[in-house]
Design an enzyme around this catalytic site. Structure first.
Site, PDB file in Angstrom:
ATOM      1  N   SER A   1      31.970  40.618  38.194  1.00 19.18           N
ATOM      2  CA  SER A   1      33.306  41.215  38.210  1.00 19.18           C
ATOM      3  C   SER A   1      33.364  42.487  37.379  1.00 19.18           C
ATOM      4  O   SER A   1      34.396  43.137  37.334  1.00 19.18           O
ATOM      5  CB  SER A   1      34.332  40.200  37.696  1.00 19.18           C
ATOM      6  OG  SER A   1      33.840  39.539  36.570  1.00 19.18           O
TER       7      SER A   1
ATOM      8  N   HIS B   1      32.042  41.434  45.443  1.00 16.60           N
ATOM      9  CA  HIS B   1      32.943  40.782  44.490  1.00 16.60           C
ATOM     10  C   HIS B   1      34.108  40.119  45.212  1.00 16.60           C
ATOM     11  O   HIS B   1      34.930  40.788  45.835  1.00 16.60           O
ATOM     12  CB  HIS B   1      33.442  41.833  43.479  1.00 16.60           C
ATOM     13  CG  HIS B   1      34.311  41.266  42.415  1.00 16.60           C
ATOM     14  ND1 HIS B   1      35.337  41.972  41.831  1.00 16.60           N
ATOM     15  CD2 HIS B   1      34.311  40.044  41.821  1.00 16.60           C
ATOM     16  CE1 HIS B   1      35.922  41.209  40.921  1.00 16.60           C
ATOM     17  NE2 HIS B   1      35.329  40.038  40.908  1.00 16.60           N
TER      18      HIS B   1
ATOM     19  N   ASN C   1      39.488  44.994  38.625  1.00 20.85           N
ATOM     20  CA  ASN C   1      39.600  44.615  37.208  1.00 20.85           C
ATOM     21  C   ASN C   1      39.939  45.799  36.307  1.00 20.85           C
ATOM     22  O   ASN C   1      40.515  45.614  35.239  1.00 20.85           O
ATOM     23  CB  ASN C   1      38.336  43.898  36.739  1.00 20.85           C
ATOM     24  CG  ASN C   1      38.346  42.447  37.204  1.00 20.85           C
ATOM     25  OD1 ASN C   1      39.394  41.811  37.208  1.00 20.85           O
ATOM     26  ND2 ASN C   1      37.197  41.942  37.615  1.00 20.85           N
TER      27      ASN C   1
ATOM     28  N   GLU D   1      35.359  43.294  47.188  1.00 23.70           N
ATOM     29  CA  GLU D   1      35.108  44.613  46.619  1.00 23.70           C
ATOM     30  C   GLU D   1      33.598  44.848  46.784  1.00 23.70           C
ATOM     31  O   GLU D   1      32.803  44.036  46.295  1.00 23.70           O
ATOM     32  CB  GLU D   1      35.489  44.544  45.140  1.00 23.70           C
ATOM     33  CG  GLU D   1      35.812  45.819  44.486  1.00 23.70           C
ATOM     34  CD  GLU D   1      36.444  45.593  43.092  1.00 23.70           C
ATOM     35  OE1 GLU D   1      37.110  46.504  42.622  1.00 23.70           O
ATOM     36  OE2 GLU D   1      36.252  44.527  42.484  1.00 23.70           O
TER      37      GLU D   1
HETATM   38  N1  CAA Z   1      41.116  26.642  46.764  1.00 26.22           N
HETATM   39  C1  CAA Z   1      41.403  26.679  48.072  1.00 26.22           C
HETATM   40  N2  CAA Z   1      42.659  26.836  48.556  1.00 26.22           N
HETATM   41  C2  CAA Z   1      43.660  26.931  47.664  1.00 26.22           C
HETATM   42  C3  CAA Z   1      43.442  26.886  46.277  1.00 26.22           C
HETATM   43  C4  CAA Z   1      42.095  26.726  45.833  1.00 26.22           C
HETATM   44  N3  CAA Z   1      41.779  26.693  44.533  1.00 26.22           N
HETATM   45  N4  CAA Z   1      44.627  27.020  45.646  1.00 26.22           N
HETATM   46  C5  CAA Z   1      45.560  27.139  46.605  1.00 26.22           C
HETATM   47  N5  CAA Z   1      44.980  27.097  47.813  1.00 26.22           N
HETATM   48  C6  CAA Z   1      45.651  27.244  49.107  1.00 26.22           C
HETATM   49  C7  CAA Z   1      46.553  26.069  49.393  1.00 26.22           C
HETATM   50  O1  CAA Z   1      45.859  25.030  50.044  1.00 26.22           O
HETATM   51  C8  CAA Z   1      47.616  26.705  50.295  1.00 26.22           C
HETATM   52  O2  CAA Z   1      47.121  26.805  51.613  1.00 26.22           O
HETATM   53  P1  CAA Z   1      48.141  26.740  52.900  1.00 26.22           P
HETATM   54  O3  CAA Z   1      49.239  27.722  52.647  1.00 26.22           O
HETATM   55  O4  CAA Z   1      47.298  27.088  54.073  1.00 26.22           O
HETATM   56  O5  CAA Z   1      48.655  25.345  52.915  1.00 26.22           O
HETATM   57  C9  CAA Z   1      47.717  28.147  49.774  1.00 26.22           C
HETATM   58  O6  CAA Z   1      46.512  28.388  49.038  1.00 26.22           O
HETATM   59  C10 CAA Z   1      48.897  28.312  48.857  1.00 26.22           C
HETATM   60  O7  CAA Z   1      48.763  27.355  47.820  1.00 26.22           O
HETATM   61  P2  CAA Z   1      49.987  26.603  47.132  1.00 26.22           P
HETATM   62  O8  CAA Z   1      51.136  26.520  48.088  1.00 26.22           O
HETATM   63  O9  CAA Z   1      49.479  25.354  46.522  1.00 26.22           O
HETATM   64  O10 CAA Z   1      50.325  27.517  45.880  1.00 26.22           O
HETATM   65  P3  CAA Z   1      50.854  28.974  45.796  1.00 26.22           P
HETATM   66  O11 CAA Z   1      51.691  29.384  46.954  1.00 26.22           O
HETATM   67  O12 CAA Z   1      51.425  29.026  44.445  1.00 26.22           O
HETATM   68  O13 CAA Z   1      49.526  29.861  45.860  1.00 26.22           O
HETATM   69  C11 CAA Z   1      47.735  30.968  44.842  1.00 26.22           C
HETATM   70  C12 CAA Z   1      48.461  29.645  44.995  1.00 26.22           C
HETATM   71  C13 CAA Z   1      47.145  31.388  46.202  1.00 26.22           C
HETATM   72  C14 CAA Z   1      46.600  30.734  43.859  1.00 26.22           C
HETATM   73  C15 CAA Z   1      48.757  32.064  44.360  1.00 26.22           C
HETATM   74  O14 CAA Z   1      49.393  31.613  43.187  1.00 26.22           O
HETATM   75  C16 CAA Z   1      48.112  33.396  44.073  1.00 26.22           C
HETATM   76  O15 CAA Z   1      47.874  34.188  44.965  1.00 26.22           O
HETATM   77  N6  CAA Z   1      47.858  33.652  42.782  1.00 26.22           N
HETATM   78  C17 CAA Z   1      47.209  34.905  42.334  1.00 26.22           C
HETATM   79  C18 CAA Z   1      45.716  34.789  42.541  1.00 26.22           C
HETATM   80  C19 CAA Z   1      45.008  36.027  42.128  1.00 26.22           C
HETATM   81  O16 CAA Z   1      45.561  37.018  41.677  1.00 26.22           O
HETATM   82  N7  CAA Z   1      43.687  35.974  42.268  1.00 26.22           N
HETATM   83  C20 CAA Z   1      42.820  37.057  41.839  1.00 26.22           C
HETATM   84  C21 CAA Z   1      42.350  36.785  40.451  1.00 26.22           C
HETATM   85  S1  CAA Z   1      41.274  38.039  39.863  1.00 26.22           S
HETATM   86  C22 CAA Z   1      39.759  37.556  40.425  1.00 26.22           C
HETATM   87  O17 CAA Z   1      39.550  36.526  41.002  1.00 26.22           O
HETATM   88  C23 CAA Z   1      38.648  38.502  40.212  1.00 26.22           C
HETATM   89  C24 CAA Z   1      38.076  38.601  38.909  1.00 26.22           C
HETATM   90  O18 CAA Z   1      37.034  39.213  38.785  1.00 26.22           O
HETATM   91  C25 CAA Z   1      38.712  38.087  37.680  1.00 26.22           C
END
Ligand code: CAA
Length: 290
Positions: free
Chosen positions: A120, A143, A193, A155
């Site tokens: 990352s 990424h 990031n 990415e």
């Molecule tokens: N694995 C697989 N599927 C998942 C999951 C997981 N860990 N968590 C949630 N889901 C799926 C659910 O099954 C659900 O699917 P459907 O809509 O098809 O039923 C969908 O995602 C939505 O989940 P929820 O309804 O339970 O929860 P939500 O609407 O609150 O969404 C979330 C959860 C998708 C995590 C949302 O909160 C979100 O987008 N959060 C931000 C995530 C983000 O910013 N990620 C980037 C982080 S930075 C990074 O990763 C890079 C780095 O280098 C640090």
């Protein structure tokens, strides 16, 4: 689409999701962890994700079984790398560990195989330097974003020697996974990031100085900015140790004060509070809440 053989090294938070989406796209996947129990835990997480999809009617039970059948655990990097088309490294953010792994992958994988890293923030060119010069055109940053099955972005980072042919192949694979590609130069933190970490760090500094509670800071971003998660809960979700290591790379590489890791983050990590995965970070996550 032609089925490829893909080795995923490290099947923790990111790697298990990468293995899952590769197998869902029809590829044959090998999962590697130095400890077999960790590889089994990664496959269990994939099984859990697929079971949820079946329960929601998004996936047939037969399809789910087929995806799991395409994933096997391998006992060593060398065994896993034999005959592969692509390796994706998703181990923790430690340059020495990644370089050691790339040297082993380079020695064991076929000449034509692409070696990708899910780093990352660490330089792709430096990671590629662990491979022989003839491999370096086929070393690339790929990424993913967490949760990998949900987040539709990859990415793509080109090191100094990454070839056009490698970029084209990664674009093809991303298409098969249904993910949009953005291309970043090989600079600390790449694009996402570089943008995200100062936002998380400033939110942590606001919390540190008592500007608002963790709940109010997160609610501000969720409701006021329409973000799916507040910055402190997002940091807990990513892992506070991961955030700290990315902020250090940004701070050391770009030498700007706004990239400095906040004191509260360092304190939490030193105390072993790493966010969701340990049950405590800026928020608490009771283990038996369900
Ligand atoms: N694995 C697989 N599927 C998942 C999951 C997981 N860990 N968590 C949630 N889901 C799926 C659910 O099954 C659900 O699917 P459907 O809509 O098809 O039923 C969908 O995602 C939505 O989940 P929820 O309804 O339970 O929860 P939500 O609407 O609150 O969404 C979330 C959860 C998708 C995590 C949302 O909160 C979100 O987008 N959060 C931000 C995530 C983000 O910013 N990620 C980037 C982080 S930075 C990074 O990763 C890079 C780095 O280098 C640090």
């Amino acid at each position: 689409m032609s089925a490829r053989t893909v080795l995923v090294c490290g099947v923790g938070l990111m790697g298990h999701g990468i293995a899952q989406v590769m197998a869902q796209a029809g590829h044959v996947v090998r999962a590697y962890e130095p400890e077999r129990s960790r590889a089994e835990a990664g496959v269990d997480r994939i099984r859990g994700n697929l079971e949820r999809s079946v329960a929601k009617g998004r996936l047939g039970a037969g399809e789910s079984a087929g995806i799991l059948e395409r994933i096997t655990i391998c006992g060593s990097v060398e065994e896993g790398a034999a005959g592969i088309d692509l390796a994706v490294e998703a181990v923790f953010e430690d340059e020495d560990v990644k370089r050691d792994l790339f040297a082993r992958l380079d020695a064991a994988a076929p000449e034509a195989a692409i070696l990708a890293t899910n780093t990352s923030s660490i330089s792709i060119t430096r990671i590629a330097g662990a491979a022989r010069p003839e491999r370096r055109p086929r070393v690339v940053g790929m990424h993913f974003f967490s949760p990998v099955p949900v987040m539709p972005l990859i990415e793509l980072i080109r090191g100094d020697e990454t070839s056009d042919a490698t970029e084209a192949q990664i674009r093809d694979i991303a298409d098969e996974l249904g993910k949009k590609v953005i291309v970043s130069r090989d600079r600390p933190g790449f694009i996402v990031n570089r943008i995200l970490m100062p936002f998380l760090a400033e939110s942590m500094r606001a919390y540190e100085e008592g500007l608002g509670t963790a709940e109010d800071i997160d609610t501000g971003a969720r409701i006021g900015l329409n973000h799916p998660m507040g910055p402190l809960e997002l940091a807990d979700f990513i892992g506070l140790d991961v955030c700290l290591s990315i902020m250090k790379v940004l701070h050391e590489g770009l030498d700007q004060p706004h990239f400095a890791p906040p004191r509260v983050l360092t304190d939490l990590v030193e105390a072993g509070h790493l966010g969701q995965k340990t049950g405590r970070g800026f928020h608490s996550y009771p283990r038996d809440a369900s």
